[in-house]
Design a protein around this motif. Structure first.
Motif, PDB file in Angstrom:
ATOM      1  N   ARG A 177       0.820  -1.222   0.000  1.00 36.02           N
ATOM      2  CA  ARG A 177       0.000   0.000   0.000  1.00 36.02           C
ATOM      3  C   ARG A 177       0.849   1.266   0.000  1.00 36.02           C
ATOM      4  O   ARG A 177       0.310   2.377  -0.135  1.00 36.02           O
ATOM      5  N   LEU A 178       2.156   1.152   0.196  1.00 39.28           N
ATOM      6  CA  LEU A 178       2.996   2.356   0.288  1.00 39.28           C
ATOM      7  C   LEU A 178       2.885   3.178  -0.995  1.00 39.28           C
ATOM      8  O   LEU A 178       3.037   2.635  -2.089  1.00 39.28           O
ATOM      9  N   ARG A 189      -9.310  18.905  -1.138  1.00 38.52           N
ATOM     10  CA  ARG A 189      -9.184  20.216  -0.503  1.00 38.52           C
ATOM     11  C   ARG A 189      -7.738  20.539  -0.137  1.00 38.52           C
ATOM     12  O   ARG A 189      -7.352  21.704  -0.104  1.00 38.52           O
ATOM     13  N   ALA A 190      -6.936  19.520   0.171  1.00 33.35           N
ATOM     14  CA  ALA A 190      -5.571  19.771   0.643  1.00 33.35           C
ATOM     15  C   ALA A 190      -4.555  19.792  -0.492  1.00 33.35           C
ATOM     16  O   ALA A 190      -3.409  20.178  -0.302  1.00 33.35           O
ATOM     17  N   GLY A 191      -4.986  19.384  -1.702  1.00 32.20           N
ATOM     18  CA  GLY A 191      -4.077  19.417  -2.838  1.00 32.20           C
ATOM     19  C   GLY A 191      -2.972  18.376  -2.782  1.00 32.20           C
ATOM     20  O   GLY A 191      -1.918  18.553  -3.395  1.00 32.20           O
ATOM     21  N   VAL A 192      -3.189  17.304  -2.065  1.00 34.86           N
ATOM     22  CA  VAL A 192      -2.183  16.243  -2.022  1.00 34.86           C
ATOM     23  C   VAL A 192      -2.894  14.903  -1.803  1.00 34.86           C
ATOM     24  O   VAL A 192      -3.943  14.860  -1.158  1.00 34.86           O
ATOM     25  N   ALA A 193      -2.326  13.850  -2.382  1.00 34.51           N
ATOM     26  CA  ALA A 193      -2.913  12.520  -2.196  1.00 34.51           C
ATOM     27  C   ALA A 193      -2.759  12.083  -0.743  1.00 34.51           C
ATOM     28  O   ALA A 193      -1.833  12.497  -0.054  1.00 34.51           O
ATOM     29  N   VAL A 194      -3.719  11.278  -0.288  1.00 32.44           N
ATOM     30  CA  VAL A 194      -3.637  10.703   1.056  1.00 32.44           C
ATOM     31  C   VAL A 194      -3.871   9.199   0.905  1.00 32.44           C
ATOM     32  O   VAL A 194      -4.845   8.794   0.290  1.00 32.44           O
ATOM     33  N   THR A 195      -2.947   8.401   1.417  1.00 30.48           N
ATOM     34  CA  THR A 195      -3.037   6.953   1.243  1.00 30.48           C
ATOM     35  C   THR A 195      -3.105   6.247   2.590  1.00 30.48           C
ATOM     36  O   THR A 195      -2.299   6.520   3.473  1.00 30.48           O
ATOM     37  N   ARG A 196      -4.068   5.335   2.703  1.00 33.33           N
ATOM     38  CA  ARG A 196      -4.149   4.521   3.928  1.00 33.33           C
ATOM     39  C   ARG A 196      -3.165   3.366   3.793  1.00 33.33           C
ATOM     40  O   ARG A 196      -3.220   2.611   2.814  1.00 33.33           O
ATOM     41  N   ILE A 197      -2.233   3.269   4.744  1.00 33.24           N
ATOM     42  CA  ILE A 197      -1.156   2.278   4.614  1.00 33.24           C
ATOM     43  C   ILE A 197      -1.172   1.197   5.691  1.00 33.24           C
ATOM     44  O   ILE A 197      -0.403   0.240   5.604  1.00 33.24           O
ATOM     45  N   GLY A 198      -2.014   1.357   6.705  1.00 33.80           N
ATOM     46  CA  GLY A 198      -2.005   0.335   7.751  1.00 33.80           C
ATOM     47  C   GLY A 198      -2.919   0.685   8.894  1.00 33.80           C
ATOM     48  O   GLY A 198      -3.808   1.529   8.768  1.00 33.80           O
ATOM     49  N   VAL A 199      -2.687   0.043  10.028  1.00 34.26           N
ATOM     50  CA  VAL A 199      -3.578   0.179  11.167  1.00 34.26           C
ATOM     51  C   VAL A 199      -2.776   0.134  12.473  1.00 34.26           C
ATOM     52  O   VAL A 199      -1.722  -0.501  12.536  1.00 34.26           O
ATOM     53  N   CYS A 200      -3.287   0.830  13.487  1.00 30.91           N
ATOM     54  CA  CYS A 200      -2.657   0.776  14.809  1.00 30.91           C
ATOM     55  C   CYS A 200      -3.112  -0.483  15.537  1.00 30.91           C
ATOM     56  O   CYS A 200      -4.272  -0.881  15.418  1.00 30.91           O
TER      57      CYS A 200
END
Ligand code: ADP
Ligand code: MG
Length: 330
Positions: A244-245, A290-301
């Motif tokens: 997912r990185l 809105r933030a102008g950058v990609a956001v990727t979910r990479i894992g979990v706590c």
């Protein structure tokens, strides 16, 4: 002009002439101290020290980019608290052999980003030194409650902005080029990420203002190491899925035998690494627009106290040789 001719006060006068006054600045460069308006009862304050030979090498770091980066790494710390940056203080130790045009270029890079982010340069200090020393302090304020490293809970999702590893790979190519081993492919995009990291101020402030991030840090020393800081402060563990990185196209094309190592522990990405509640997933995933950058979910706590695990596609844990950068470890 050689700095040994221009002198300290000539240099400060030229810096003063070229620095716009800035919003909220009552007294800027030129007196014994600056005077500024404070927007809030509490300020956010951060500093970073950059030393020639340790943090940068003038053989592959142009002065203009160095000025940009010196401010960018500080703004990244303000972003990681979800804050808004207001003022900057810039102190320099300068080898007298340098030319004033080189310092001009440095200030051009610095001021360019300062203008972009509405940050006012309000002062600093200047001295002679054997090697170039750059010390920046940024003062800002929190738009909402500052997001700390300590708020993550087991079950929270883990996200990162942008892409990882570009800067470390870019640096590797720059070093290779300096040894005149001409790489066949020109990794311009990677080199740019190394020289001009983007502070994620908008993303950080949006996460804070909407109460979405439970914990946040900027990735300066490498993902694994910086995630370790969140785990330590929050008393949680973390599981990251390696596939997912987020990797850039240039990274994928050029990483070759490095694989995902630079993305895991290369450092100097200056992306935001944050945790958010599972129930907020939908809201976080709307953020990039809105933030102008990609956001990727990479894992979990996880509840595995302080343990960071990186899993490959089959779910097997990868061995991490070096988690990231540590100035006192070799
Ligand atoms: P002092 O001796 O009182 O420290 P300086 O001569 O060092 O005064 O500084 C005079 C003014 O120039 C101050 O406003 C200081 O903040 C500013 N200044 C000095 N060096 C720098 C620098 N490298 N960049 C920006 N402002 C500077
Ligand atoms: Mg001084």
């Amino acid at each position: 002009m050689k700095l040994s001719r221009l002198g300290e006060f000539g240099l400060i006068a030229s810096i003063q002439r070229r620095t716009p006054k800035g919003r909220g600045v009552k007294i800027g460069i030129g007196d014994d101290a600056a005077s500024v308006a404070n927007c809030r009862a509490a300020s956010l304050v951060t500093a970073d020290l950059l030393l020639e030979g340790r943090h940068f090498d003038l053989r592959w770091m142009p002065f203009e980019d160095l000025g940009y980066k010196a401010l960018a790494v500080n703004l990244s710390d303000i972003a990681a608290m979800g804050g808004i940056a207001d003022y900057a203080i810039l102190s320099l130790g300068i080898p007298p052999r340098l030319d004033s045009r080189e310092i001009d270029a440095f200030y051009r890079g610095f001021q360019g980003l300062a203008d972009e982010c509405a940050v006012a340069l309000i002062g600093g200090d200047t001295n002679a030194a054997d090697q170039l020393i750059v010390s920046v302090c940024v003062i800002g304020h929190a738009a909402a409650r500052p997001v700390r490293r300590s708020g993550a809970r087991p079950g929270d999702d883990i996200y990162v902005t942008g892409t990882l590893g570009d800067s470390a790979l870019g640096l590797k190519f720059l070093k290779r080029r300096a040894r005149s081993e001409r790489p066949r492919l020109h990794p311009r995009a990677l080199i740019r990420r190394h020289r001009r990291p983007t502070p994620r101020l908008a993303a950080g402030a949006l996460l804070a203002q909407n109460g979405l991030a439970t914990a946040m840090i900027d990735v300066s020393d490498g993902l694994v190491q910086d995630l370790g800081h969140i785990c330590q402060a929050s008393g949680v563990g973390a599981t990251i899925e390696a596939d997912r990185l987020p990797l850039s196209a240039a990274y994928r094309a050029l990483c070759a035998k490095d694989g995902i190592a630079p993305a895991l522990s290369g450092g100097e990405d200056y992306e935001l690494l944050f945790c958010a509640r599972r129930k907020d997933r939908g809201r976080v995933e709307k953020l990039p627009g809105r933030a102008g950058v990609a956001v990727t979910r990479i894992g979990v706590c996880t509840a595995a106290h302080r343990k960071v695990a990186i899993l490959d596609a089959s779910g097997k844990a990868l061995k991490i040789r070096a988690p990231g950068h540590d100035h006192f470890r070799r």
